[in-house]
Design an enzyme around this catalytic site. Structure first.
Site, PDB file in Angstrom:
ATOM      1  N   GLU A 169       0.798  -1.233   0.000  1.00  0.00           N
ATOM      2  CA  GLU A 169       0.000   0.000   0.000  1.00  0.00           C
ATOM      3  C   GLU A 169       0.835   1.290   0.000  1.00  0.00           C
ATOM      4  O   GLU A 169       0.603   2.188   0.811  1.00  0.00           O
ATOM      5  CB  GLU A 169      -0.979  -0.025   1.188  1.00  0.00           C
ATOM      6  CG  GLU A 169      -1.885  -1.261   1.153  1.00  0.00           C
ATOM      7  CD  GLU A 169      -2.756  -1.434   2.391  1.00  0.00           C
ATOM      8  OE1 GLU A 169      -2.766  -0.549   3.271  1.00  0.00           O
ATOM      9  OE2 GLU A 169      -3.435  -2.464   2.485  1.00  0.00           O
TER      10      GLU A 169
ATOM     11  N   GLU B 253      -6.028 -10.785  -1.468  1.00  0.00           N
ATOM     12  CA  GLU B 253      -6.855 -10.619  -0.263  1.00  0.00           C
ATOM     13  C   GLU B 253      -8.348 -10.568  -0.632  1.00  0.00           C
ATOM     14  O   GLU B 253      -9.089  -9.704  -0.164  1.00  0.00           O
ATOM     15  CB  GLU B 253      -6.471  -9.325   0.473  1.00  0.00           C
ATOM     16  CG  GLU B 253      -4.996  -9.212   0.805  1.00  0.00           C
ATOM     17  CD  GLU B 253      -4.636  -7.951   1.595  1.00  0.00           C
ATOM     18  OE1 GLU B 253      -5.535  -7.237   2.062  1.00  0.00           O
ATOM     19  OE2 GLU B 253      -3.423  -7.694   1.730  1.00  0.00           O
TER      20      GLU B 253
END
Ligand code: 9MR
Length: 378
Positions: free
Chosen positions: A160, A265
């Site tokens: 991220e 995910e």
């Protein structure tokens, strides 16, 4: 035998009987349905790692051929204090994967979140300088990746790093080290385990603006010879967003750069959006409100079917790209395990995964298996 234990045993026998019925109806597991295409993984939690959740463990070993650590390898868990590493749970996590001959993932080395404050600061509380932080990053990666060298096959190295507009997030890593903190993290991970697959992992890369930033980042890393092997599309998706066409284009765009793609995910939210942003930013918090929790008493059949179709459509896209998609990991095992029950609103009843709160396969599970099996014959 205590009454409690008898009740637990009866419950788990009943569970195994129902799973047997479900599998008699659908004899294929997720991992078998996608054999030869990609591995199918699940993120696992502490109770599953330690064997306290035997029902969850039975699902994991029957259905999945890869695991990711939902939390135990995050910096704040594995390295809470300078010089202090907590390897007990990570060791058990890796042993669990080895026992079941799974593809084992490490998550994650360099992230702005779940990293203790001391990492960035000196004794006086001021930010450390570039060299000090690089040394801390190096030591952490060397110690953690080195410990599981040859046993953890793939690491989420940088997590991220991008803002929604595609620019680099102003994290302490960026502010203190500079843009090349990303290069350094990959180099250190490669040094610690030259065989490991190394991933850049992020959410909402389906959105074009953010994706452009990620494509530029990967292009730059590849041009510099940085050993990045894959991009992780986290896949915290909704019923409507993104369109299957956008998911398709997203995978193709990264494939063109010569990296593999993992869906790292995956979960699909059926609840009303609590925010207009398509984000998985763990720091986001929204007030409770009954309208945001409409299915506390159960999921209507129509939504259940919509979810099943959505899962089938997305797995269809992943299969289409089986030459570049090497893994699809669900972020949790059953709906009860999901982080989405508490994010961004605490205490909602969410239905994002393939197994329900009782560990039963949902219609979405059967659809995903069906799609996998139907392509097997091609
Ligand atoms: O599912 C994880 C949840 O249990 C943790 O509280 C949270 C903060 O560490 O992280 C969740 O997992 C996140 C993952 O590590 C990175 N991408 C977004 C995931 C969902 O928030």
């Amino acid at each position: 035998m205590s009454m409690r234990r008898k009740v637990a045993l009866a419950a788990s026998a009943a569970f195994i009987a129902t799973l047997a019925t479900a599998t008699a109806q659908d004899p294929t597991s997720l991992k078998d349905a996608y054999k030869g295409a990609f591995v199918v993984g699940a993120a696992i939690n502490n109770a599953q790692i330690t064997g306290q959740d035997s029902r969850g463990d039975a699902i994991i070993s029957e259905q999945f051929d890869s695991i990711s650590p939902e939390n135990v390898l995050k910096w704040e868990r594995v390295h809470p204090e300078p010089g202090t590493y907590a390897f007990d749970l990570p060791d058990k996590y890796v042993a669990f994967g080895e026992k079941h001959h799974m593809f084992i993932v490490g998550h994650c080395l360099v992230w702005h979140s779940q990293v203790p404050g001391w990492v960035f600061r000196d004794d006086k509380g001021n930010f450390v300088d570039r060299d000090t932080l690089l040394k801390r990053m190096h030591d952490h990666i060397q110690t953690v990746v080195g410990r599981y060298k040859g046993r953890i096959q793939s690491w989420d190295v940088v997590n991220e790093a991008l803002n929604e507009d595609g620019t680099l997030r102003q994290s302490p890593w960026l502010k203190i080290i500079g843009e090349d903190y990303i290069e350094k993290a990959f180099q250190y991970a490669h040094e610690a385990d030259p065989q490991a697959q190394l991933t850049y992992n992020d959410y909402s890369l389906e959105n074009e603006t953010k994706r452009k930033g990620a494509l530029a980042l990967i292009t730059k890393l590849k041009a510099e010879g940085i050993p990045v092997t894959s991009v992780g599309l986290q896949g915290h998706l909704g019923l409507q967003w993104p369109s299957v066409e956008t998911e398709d284009v997203t995978i193709s765009d990264f494939a063109k750069l010569g990296v593999k793609v993992v869906v790292s995910e995956l979960d699909i939210d059926v609840l009303p959006p609590a925010t207009q942003q398509q984000t998985a930013d763990v720091s986001l918090k929204v007030e409770q409100n009954a309208k945001l929790n409409p299915y506390a008493g159960g999921l209507p059949q129509s939504v259940q079917q919509e979810l099943a179709k959505r899962y089938a459509d997305l797995f269809g896209v992943f299969l289409k790209h089986r030459d570049v998609v090497t893994r699809v990991t669900l972020w949790g095992v059953t709906d009860a395990d999901s982080w989405r029950n508490d994010w961004p609103v605490k205490g909602r009843t969410s239905y994002p995964l393939l197994f329900d709160r009782n560990g039963q396969p949902k219609p979405a599970f059967h659809e995903v298996v069906r799609i996998g099996k139907s392509t097997e014959a091609r």
